[in-house]
Structures are given as structure tokens and as C-alpha cells.
Design a protein around this motif. Structure first.
Motif, PDB file in Angstrom:
ATOM      1  N   GLU A 233     -14.268  71.930   0.274  1.00 46.32           N
ATOM      2  CA  GLU A 233     -12.976  71.269   0.437  1.00 46.32           C
ATOM      3  C   GLU A 233     -13.158  69.755   0.489  1.00 46.32           C
ATOM      4  O   GLU A 233     -12.377  68.998  -0.108  1.00 46.32           O
ATOM      5  CB  GLU A 233     -12.289  71.758   1.708  1.00 46.32           C
ATOM      6  N   ALA A 234     -14.219  69.328   1.218  1.00 48.66           N
ATOM      7  CA  ALA A 234     -14.516  67.894   1.283  1.00 48.66           C
ATOM      8  C   ALA A 234     -14.943  67.381  -0.093  1.00 48.66           C
ATOM      9  O   ALA A 234     -14.611  66.252  -0.478  1.00 48.66           O
ATOM     10  CB  ALA A 234     -15.612  67.633   2.307  1.00 48.66           C
ATOM     11  N   GLY A 235     -15.692  68.215  -0.832  1.00 50.15           N
ATOM     12  CA  GLY A 235     -16.096  67.814  -2.185  1.00 50.15           C
ATOM     13  C   GLY A 235     -14.901  67.624  -3.090  1.00 50.15           C
ATOM     14  O   GLY A 235     -14.828  66.648  -3.850  1.00 50.15           O
ATOM     15  N   ASP A 236     -13.939  68.538  -3.019  1.00 50.63           N
ATOM     16  CA  ASP A 236     -12.719  68.396  -3.819  1.00 50.63           C
ATOM     17  C   ASP A 236     -11.955  67.139  -3.413  1.00 50.63           C
ATOM     18  O   ASP A 236     -11.427  66.414  -4.265  1.00 50.63           O
ATOM     19  CB  ASP A 236     -11.821  69.611  -3.641  1.00 50.63           C
ATOM     20  N   ARG A 237     -11.905  66.884  -2.122  1.00 47.91           N
ATOM     21  CA  ARG A 237     -11.205  65.691  -1.645  1.00 47.91           C
ATOM     22  C   ARG A 237     -11.889  64.422  -2.139  1.00 47.91           C
ATOM     23  O   ARG A 237     -11.229  63.439  -2.484  1.00 47.91           O
ATOM     24  CB  ARG A 237     -11.151  65.694  -0.126  1.00 47.91           C
ATOM     25  N   ALA A 238     -13.230  64.455  -2.203  1.00 48.06           N
ATOM     26  CA  ALA A 238     -13.969  63.295  -2.704  1.00 48.06           C
ATOM     27  C   ALA A 238     -13.671  63.048  -4.176  1.00 48.06           C
ATOM     28  O   ALA A 238     -13.518  61.901  -4.618  1.00 48.06           O
ATOM     29  CB  ALA A 238     -15.467  63.508  -2.495  1.00 48.06           C
ATOM     30  N   LEU A 239     -13.560  64.126  -4.963  1.00 49.40           N
ATOM     31  CA  LEU A 239     -13.241  63.982  -6.386  1.00 49.40           C
ATOM     32  C   LEU A 239     -11.849  63.393  -6.575  1.00 49.40           C
ATOM     33  O   LEU A 239     -11.639  62.515  -7.423  1.00 49.40           O
ATOM     34  CB  LEU A 239     -13.351  65.330  -7.085  1.00 49.40           C
ATOM     35  N   VAL A 240     -10.885  63.872  -5.796  1.00 50.57           N
ATOM     36  CA  VAL A 240      -9.515  63.358  -5.877  1.00 50.57           C
ATOM     37  C   VAL A 240      -9.482  61.897  -5.429  1.00 50.57           C
ATOM     38  O   VAL A 240      -8.788  61.057  -6.028  1.00 50.57           O
ATOM     39  CB  VAL A 240      -8.571  64.214  -5.017  1.00 50.57           C
ATOM     40  N   PHE A 241     -10.241  61.583  -4.379  1.00 50.11           N
ATOM     41  CA  PHE A 241     -10.312  60.201  -3.881  1.00 50.11           C
ATOM     42  C   PHE A 241     -10.855  59.268  -4.960  1.00 50.11           C
ATOM     43  O   PHE A 241     -10.311  58.179  -5.196  1.00 50.11           O
ATOM     44  CB  PHE A 241     -11.207  60.158  -2.644  1.00 50.11           C
ATOM     45  N   PHE A 242     -11.914  59.695  -5.636  1.00 48.70           N
ATOM     46  CA  PHE A 242     -12.504  58.859  -6.681  1.00 48.70           C
ATOM     47  C   PHE A 242     -11.558  58.731  -7.868  1.00 48.70           C
ATOM     48  O   PHE A 242     -11.443  57.658  -8.473  1.00 48.70           O
ATOM     49  CB  PHE A 242     -13.833  59.458  -7.134  1.00 48.70           C
ATOM     50  N   ALA A 243     -10.854  59.821  -8.214  1.00 45.92           N
ATOM     51  CA  ALA A 243      -9.886  59.756  -9.310  1.00 45.92           C
ATOM     52  C   ALA A 243      -8.790  58.749  -8.999  1.00 45.92           C
ATOM     53  O   ALA A 243      -8.375  57.962  -9.867  1.00 45.92           O
ATOM     54  CB  ALA A 243      -9.281  61.137  -9.560  1.00 45.92           C
ATOM     55  N   ASP A 244      -8.306  58.729  -7.760  1.00 46.56           N
ATOM     56  CA  ASP A 244      -7.285  57.753  -7.365  1.00 46.56           C
ATOM     57  C   ASP A 244      -7.827  56.333  -7.437  1.00 46.56           C
ATOM     58  O   ASP A 244      -7.109  55.397  -7.825  1.00 46.56           O
ATOM     59  CB  ASP A 244      -6.799  58.051  -5.939  1.00 46.56           C
ATOM     60  N   LEU A 245      -9.086  56.164  -7.075  1.00 47.80           N
ATOM     61  CA  LEU A 245      -9.698  54.832  -7.164  1.00 47.80           C
ATOM     62  C   LEU A 245      -9.706  54.350  -8.616  1.00 47.80           C
ATOM     63  O   LEU A 245      -9.399  53.181  -8.897  1.00 47.80           O
ATOM     64  CB  LEU A 245     -11.119  54.885  -6.600  1.00 47.80           C
ATOM     65  N   LEU A 246     -10.053  55.245  -9.535  1.00 51.51           N
ATOM     66  CA  LEU A 246     -10.055  54.877 -10.956  1.00 51.51           C
ATOM     67  C   LEU A 246      -8.653  54.509 -11.433  1.00 51.51           C
ATOM     68  O   LEU A 246      -8.474  53.529 -12.170  1.00 51.51           O
ATOM     69  CB  LEU A 246     -10.601  56.036 -11.795  1.00 51.51           C
ATOM     70  N   LYS A 247      -7.662  55.293 -11.026  1.00 54.67           N
ATOM     71  CA  LYS A 247      -6.292  55.033 -11.458  1.00 54.67           C
ATOM     72  C   LYS A 247      -5.810  53.658 -11.002  1.00 54.67           C
ATOM     73  O   LYS A 247      -5.059  52.982 -11.717  1.00 54.67           O
ATOM     74  CB  LYS A 247      -5.361  56.113 -10.905  1.00 54.67           C
ATOM     75  N   HIS A 248      -6.228  53.230  -9.819  1.00 53.70           N
ATOM     76  CA  HIS A 248      -5.737  51.974  -9.256  1.00 53.70           C
ATOM     77  C   HIS A 248      -6.535  50.759  -9.723  1.00 53.70           C
ATOM     78  O   HIS A 248      -6.019  49.642  -9.692  1.00 53.70           O
ATOM     79  CB  HIS A 248      -5.749  52.030  -7.729  1.00 53.70           C
ATOM     80  N   ARG A 249      -7.772  50.955 -10.159  1.00 49.67           N
ATOM     81  CA  ARG A 249      -8.615  49.801 -10.477  1.00 49.67           C
ATOM     82  C   ARG A 249      -8.790  49.566 -11.975  1.00 49.67           C
ATOM     83  O   ARG A 249      -9.320  48.529 -12.374  1.00 49.67           O
ATOM     84  CB  ARG A 249      -9.990  49.959  -9.819  1.00 49.67           C
ATOM     85  N   LEU A 250      -8.341  50.502 -12.799  1.00 52.31           N
ATOM     86  CA  LEU A 250      -8.424  50.303 -14.244  1.00 52.31           C
ATOM     87  C   LEU A 250      -7.096  49.824 -14.792  1.00 52.31           C
ATOM     88  O   LEU A 250      -6.049  50.016 -14.186  1.00 52.31           O
ATOM     89  CB  LEU A 250      -8.832  51.603 -14.934  1.00 52.31           C
ATOM     90  N   ARG A 251      -7.127  49.219 -15.969  1.00 55.23           N
ATOM     91  CA  ARG A 251      -5.903  48.763 -16.621  1.00 55.23           C
ATOM     92  C   ARG A 251      -5.122  49.955 -17.171  1.00 55.23           C
ATOM     93  O   ARG A 251      -5.681  51.030 -17.407  1.00 55.23           O
ATOM     94  CB  ARG A 251      -6.243  47.820 -17.775  1.00 55.23           C
ATOM     95  N   ALA A 252      -3.849  49.727 -17.378  1.00 57.98           N
ATOM     96  CA  ALA A 252      -2.998  50.798 -17.913  1.00 57.98           C
ATOM     97  C   ALA A 252      -3.413  51.173 -19.331  1.00 57.98           C
ATOM     98  O   ALA A 252      -3.171  52.300 -19.776  1.00 57.98           O
ATOM     99  CB  ALA A 252      -1.535  50.358 -17.891  1.00 57.98           C
ATOM    100  N   THR A 253      -4.052  50.253 -20.052  1.00 57.61           N
ATOM    101  CA  THR A 253      -4.457  50.517 -21.434  1.00 57.61           C
ATOM    102  C   THR A 253      -5.755  51.317 -21.516  1.00 57.61           C
ATOM    103  O   THR A 253      -6.084  51.838 -22.579  1.00 57.61           O
ATOM    104  CB  THR A 253      -4.642  49.194 -22.190  1.00 57.61           C
ATOM    105  N   ASP A 254      -6.513  51.389 -20.417  1.00 60.14           N
ATOM    106  CA  ASP A 254      -7.762  52.134 -20.404  1.00 60.14           C
ATOM    107  C   ASP A 254      -7.501  53.599 -20.072  1.00 60.14           C
ATOM    108  O   ASP A 254      -6.403  53.973 -19.670  1.00 60.14           O
ATOM    109  CB  ASP A 254      -8.735  51.528 -19.381  1.00 60.14           C
ATOM    110  N   LEU A 255      -8.533  54.412 -20.218  1.00 56.14           N
ATOM    111  CA  LEU A 255      -8.385  55.836 -19.905  1.00 56.14           C
ATOM    112  C   LEU A 255      -9.612  56.320 -19.144  1.00 56.14           C
ATOM    113  O   LEU A 255     -10.746  56.122 -19.592  1.00 56.14           O
ATOM    114  CB  LEU A 255      -8.238  56.662 -21.177  1.00 56.14           C
ATOM    115  N   ALA A 256      -9.371  56.924 -17.991  1.00 58.63           N
ATOM    116  CA  ALA A 256     -10.429  57.573 -17.215  1.00 58.63           C
ATOM    117  C   ALA A 256     -10.145  59.061 -17.194  1.00 58.63           C
ATOM    118  O   ALA A 256      -9.016  59.489 -16.949  1.00 58.63           O
ATOM    119  CB  ALA A 256     -10.475  57.016 -15.797  1.00 58.63           C
ATOM    120  N   GLY A 257     -11.163  59.869 -17.455  1.00 61.77           N
ATOM    121  CA  GLY A 257     -10.990  61.316 -17.470  1.00 61.77           C
ATOM    122  C   GLY A 257     -12.181  62.017 -16.844  1.00 61.77           C
ATOM    123  O   GLY A 257     -13.255  61.427 -16.664  1.00 61.77           O
ATOM    124  N   ARG A 258     -11.983  63.260 -16.521  1.00 63.24           N
ATOM    125  CA  ARG A 258     -13.053  64.065 -15.924  1.00 63.24           C
ATOM    126  C   ARG A 258     -13.719  64.895 -17.008  1.00 63.24           C
ATOM    127  O   ARG A 258     -13.074  65.699 -17.679  1.00 63.24           O
ATOM    128  CB  ARG A 258     -12.480  64.971 -14.834  1.00 63.24           C
TER     129      ARG A 258
END
Length: 362
Positions: A233-258
Motif C-alpha cells: 500500500e505504501a509502495g502504491d502511494r509512493a508511485l502516486v506521489f511521484f506521478a503527482d510530482l511529475l505532473k506538477h514539475r513538467l511543462r504542459a507540452t511534455d509527457l510523463a508516463g509509466r
């Protein structure tokens, strides 16, 4: 995720092709039939028009079988078909019942052209048909009875509205299904399928505009230990946390994916290697400084990153993934929590070839 117009066109193409083929067969059959019926009644010009449309439809039926330009052939069918329909209803021999064919315009227009262009074409030809109807029957009191006219207007409006609503609903459903198919269910980030589609589009744009394009492969360090120590559960939360970090720190024109597991891919548009390295370092530092807690316990997270650039390290997504993956594993071997950029004199992947790495990503 808003679907790109080209993507929507691709999704609708099999549906529209099937409809077009069916309509072509119907046009051929009805054209031959009504051609003979009108010839038997002595209406030769109308017969020639019907036979001509049947012959033209037969040619189109052959042409659309393997075409890569379906939209062009659709227009090549619809515009002459509707024009021939207008010519048929305008002939002196045409009775009021012939105008029943006009009801096909909104249905066929929307099915083959979609909600926007379909509506434009529908309104244009309905306006022409209305003008022809009023001109032909302006003095016929039986035909111009207010109740009869009202029935035709309401019926035509209903078919037009229903056709338009159907197309809008179909587009929305396809967009939703496409979004679900291209989104990672846990993090909400694009998955491999979406990354590939995005890369192909941006590679074409980069080639046209002579702009750079870079790729990062990110892997969270010691992630198995996070699961083992704190639970999945903590591992899943860490993945979601990192995904949110990518969404907030990258430009709208870039793409981050899993890409899978704890591995992520980032496409940086209009970004050369030097800038990509800076972005990677900022992300690495942001994650290292992050305060992620689960059940009151601090979960330390770091990441290793490999960097590759389009043209420098290869021409395809496969090339860039292999090169960036190779550098990612180099970062792992060197102690993790670092970015490995291209090194001076480091071999590059020639165009069309793939540099072998520890793992094939796609």
C-alpha cells in the motif's frame, strides 16, 4: 486527456469505411433500378443521371478498398451524390415523394463526415433542397398545406438533431475508451501505448520544425525495499506521489508516463540534451527532498535517470529507450540517485539501429 483530431479520425475510419461501402452498394443497386424505371417512363435525362451515379459509385467501391485517404473518397462520394440528388428533385418530372430522399442527407452526412463537417454539409444541402421545394410547389395548395409542410420540417429537424447527437455521443464514448486504454490505472499517467503515440506525433513535429526532442527513463531506487519494509500500500502511494510530482514539475507540452513497475518515461518537447539534464537533476533533487510519510513513517525515495536525445542517440522510440535504459543502468551501477547523460565520445545509435541495453523496454 483530450484526443488529438488525427486520433479521432483514425478511430472513426473503420466505422466510416463500412458505412461508405454499404452506401455505395445501395447507390449502385438503386441507381440501376431507378434508371430503368425512369427510362421505361420516358424520363431519359433522369435515367442517365441515375446510371451515371451507379457507375461512379462502382468506381468508388473499387477505389476505397485499400485507400489510405478515405476522407478524400468520402467527399468524392458525398458531394456528387448530394448534388445528383438535388438535380433529381429539381427535374420537372420529380414528384413530391422524391423529396423523401432528402431525409438521407443529415444521416449520411453525419455518419461519413462526423459531427462538425457533417452538420455543415447537411445544412448547406438542406437549404438547397428547401429552395427547390418552395420553387417547384409554391402554387400547389395541396402540397403546401401548412400541416404537410410542418410535418416535413419537423421530421427533417428530428433526423438532423438525432444524427448530430449520435455522432457527439459516439465521439465522447470513443475518447473515454481511448483514455482508459492509454492511462495507467494506478498513477493516472499515460501508459506505454500513449507514450508511443505521443512520441510519433512529436517526432514528426520536431522534424518539420527542426526542434530537438529528448527522452528520460526514470527508475525509483530500491523500490522493492519500500514494498518489503512499508508494505505494498505504501509502495502504491509512493508511485502516486511521484506521478503527482511529475505532473506538477513538467511543462504542459511534455509527457510523463509509466512504463511499468517503478519505471517511468518522460518525453521533453523542444529540449536538447543539456536542458534535459537540468530537468532530470531538478526532478531528482525534488524527489530526494520530498517528505513522503506513511503511517507516520518517512519513506525515503530517490531515483536514477538515463537521458537520450532524438537524432543524437537514434531516430525511433526504440532507439532512445534502449540508449536511455543503458545509461539508467549505468546510474544504478554507479550508486543510484543520479543522472547519467551522454558522455563525450560515447557510441551513438546510427539511424534505424538500436543500441542494445540490459532490457528492451518496448
Amino acid at each position: 486527456m483530450d484526443a488529438h483530431p488525427d486520433t479521432l479520425t483514425q478511430l472513426a475510419r473503420p466505422h466510416r469505411k463500412a458505412v461508405l461501402v454499404a452506401l455505395l452498394w445501395i447507390t449502385i443497386g438503386s441507381g440501376i433500378l431507378f434508371g430503368f424505371l425512369n427510362a421505361f417512363r420516358g424520363y431519359l435525362p433522369l435515367s442517365l443521371l441515375e446510371w451515371g451515379m451507379a457507375l461512379y459509385s462502382a468506381f468508388l467501391l473499387f477505389a476505397v478498398r485499400r485507400t489510405r485517404h478515405l476522407e478524400r473518397w468520402i467527399l468524392a462520394y458525398i458531394l456528387p451524390f448530394f448534388t445528383a440528388m438535388m438535380a433529381a428533385v429539381a427535374t420537372p418530372e420529380a414528384s413530391v415523394t422524391v423529396f423523401g430522399w432528402v431525409l438521407l442527407i443529415p444521416l449520411v452526412g453525419h455518419l461519413l463526415l462526423g459531427r462538425r463537417l457533417g452538420m455543415v454539409v447537411t445544412l448547406c444541402f438542406l437549404a438547397v433542397a428547401t429552395a427547390i421545394f418552395l420553387y417547384k410547389f409554391r402554387g400547389d395548395t395541396a402540397v403546401m398545406d401548412i400541416r404537410s409542410v410542418a410535418n416535413m420540417v419537423i421530421l427533417t429537424a428530428c433526423i438532423t438533431v438525432f444524427s448530430h447527437v449520435y455522432e457527439v455521443s459516439r465521439e465522447r464514448s470513443e475518447i473515454q475508451l481511448l483514455k482508459m486504454a492509454q492511462t495507467d490505472f494506478l498513477t493516472g499517467l499515460p501508459n506505454r501505448s500513449r507514450i508511443k503515440v505521443f512520441f510519433e506525433r512529436e517526432r514528426s513535429r520536431a522534424g518539420r520544425e527542426q526542434q530537438p526532442l529528448s527522452l528520460l527513463i526514470v527508475d525509483l531506487d530500491h523500490f522493492k525495499q519500500v514494498n518489503d519494509r512499508f508494505g505494498h500500500e505504501a509502495g502504491d502511494r509512493a508511485l502516486v506521489f511521484f506521478a503527482d510530482l511529475l505532473k506538477h514539475r513538467l511543462r504542459a507540452t511534455d509527457l510523463a508516463g509509466r512504463l511499468g513497475g517503478e519505471e517511468f518515461g518522460i518525453i521533453l518537447v523542444n529540449t536538447a540534451t543539456n536542458t534535459a539534464i537540468q530537468v532530470a537533476e531538478d526532478l531528482r533533487q525534488a524527489l530526494a527532498d520530498a517528505d513522503l510519510r506513511h503511517d507516520g513513517q518517512l519513506i525515503p525515495l530517490t531515483m536514477s535517470i538515463g537521458v537520450a536525445e532524438l537524432g543524437v542517440d537514434g531516430q525511433s522510440l526504440q532507439d532512445l529507450l534502449a540508449v536511455a535504459d543503458q545509461r539508467l543502468y549505468q546510474a544504478k551501477d554507479q550508486g543510484r540517485n543520479q543522472v547519467v547523460p551522454p558522455l563525450a565520445g560515447q557510441p551513438r545509435a546510427p539511424s534505424g539501429q538500436t543500441v542494445s541495453g540490459p532490457e528492451q523496454i518496448l
